[in-house]
Scaffold this motif. Structure first.
Motif: not given
Length: 278
Positions: A207-209, A220-221, A227-230
């Motif tokens: 998604q960030t590529r 880091k992104i 972390r948000k998904r977890l």
């Protein structure tokens, strides 16, 4: 002569229909015990025939004593039967017996004697014969809590058992209510399998590529997204259902507690239902 009173007695004893009872009594020359045994054999045969039919409706029953609780899922084919007193009573008797016997599995409890001396498996087959639907005791879970135990039933279709080390029964019940509502997939990030973590990380990396940022920033992104998904899929990371300004982790820390056991059942979950032909 086969009297109406004899037919009535056999019906009350077996739950079979009037004509079935009359036929059985005629075949047994009016002998009540022989007719009852014949109906029982016929009923077991009917139950075996119905065993392949999809049973995705049903009920959950929780029984507890002290810091031990048992939850049982019993399935049938229709919501109408799930609400019947006879079906509910059978499910409750299975759960009560499982708790009393410290049963470890469905196979274990179904071998044990039910009311009347027959096994729970025989009682189940008898219920199938009387009701006319496939009925199965699908799963059983037992939880022993070191300190506090919480149980929660949302109607008869979603249930949770929560065991805490530290804390109180009230806190455990709040956590059980939360888990029933929010359906966390895992207890903590440590419980998420490595292959799931790798898959999620790969999705976020893809998604960030195209963002054109340095590799260290992108990394880091990705970790931030992970972390948000977890937090979404783990119990302790979710916002508490009764106060979304705090996480379940914060709630537990405030109560000096740790979740050491969590079971969540939803009636029919994972059973592929068939749609009626039109």
């Amino acid at each position: 002569m086969i009297t109406a009173e004899l037919v009535k007695q056999l019906r009350e004893r077996t739950g079979a229909g009037m004509m079935e009872c009359k036929k059985a009594l005629v075949a047994a020359n009016g002998e009540l015990d022989a007719a009852a045994e014949q109906l029982r054999v016929q009923g077991l045969a009917k139950a075996d025939k119905k065993a392949s039919r999809v049973a995705a409706e049903g009920t959950l029953v929780i029984e507890r004593v002290g810091r031990r609780a048992v939850m049982v899922e019993v399935n049938c084919e229709t919501d109408f039967v799930a609400r019947r007193e006879e079906f509910q009573s059978f499910a409750q008797s299975v759960a009560k017996a499982a708790l009393a016997a410290n049963a470890a599995s469905v196979e274990d409890i179904m071998r044990r004697p039910a009311a009347g001396g027959e096994s729970f498996e025989e009682a189940r087959k008898g219920l199938v014969a009387r009701i006319g639907e496939n009925i199965s005791v699908r799963r059983l879970a037992a939880v022993d809590a070191p300190t506090a135990l919480g149980t929660y039933l949302h109607g008869t279709r979603i249930g949770c058992l929560v065991a805490l080390k530290g804390g109180s029964d009230e806190l455990a019940r709040d956590v059980a209510m939360h888990a029933a509502a929010m359906n966390p997939e895992y207890l903590t990030p440590a419980h998420v399998p490595a292959d799931i973590m790798d898959k999620e990380r790969a999705i976020f990396a893809e998604q960030t590529r195209g963002e054109g940022k340095p590799a260290d920033i992108l990394a880091k992104i990705v970790e931030g997204k992970l972390r948000k998904r977890l937090a979404e899929i783990t119990l302790i990371g979710q916002p508490f259902v009764k106060d979304d300004k705090m996480t379940v982790e914060k709630l537990l820390k405030g109560g000096g507690a740790e979740v050491v056991g969590l079971v969540r059942f939803e009636v029919g979950a994972g059973i592929e239902k068939t749609s009626a032909a039109h």
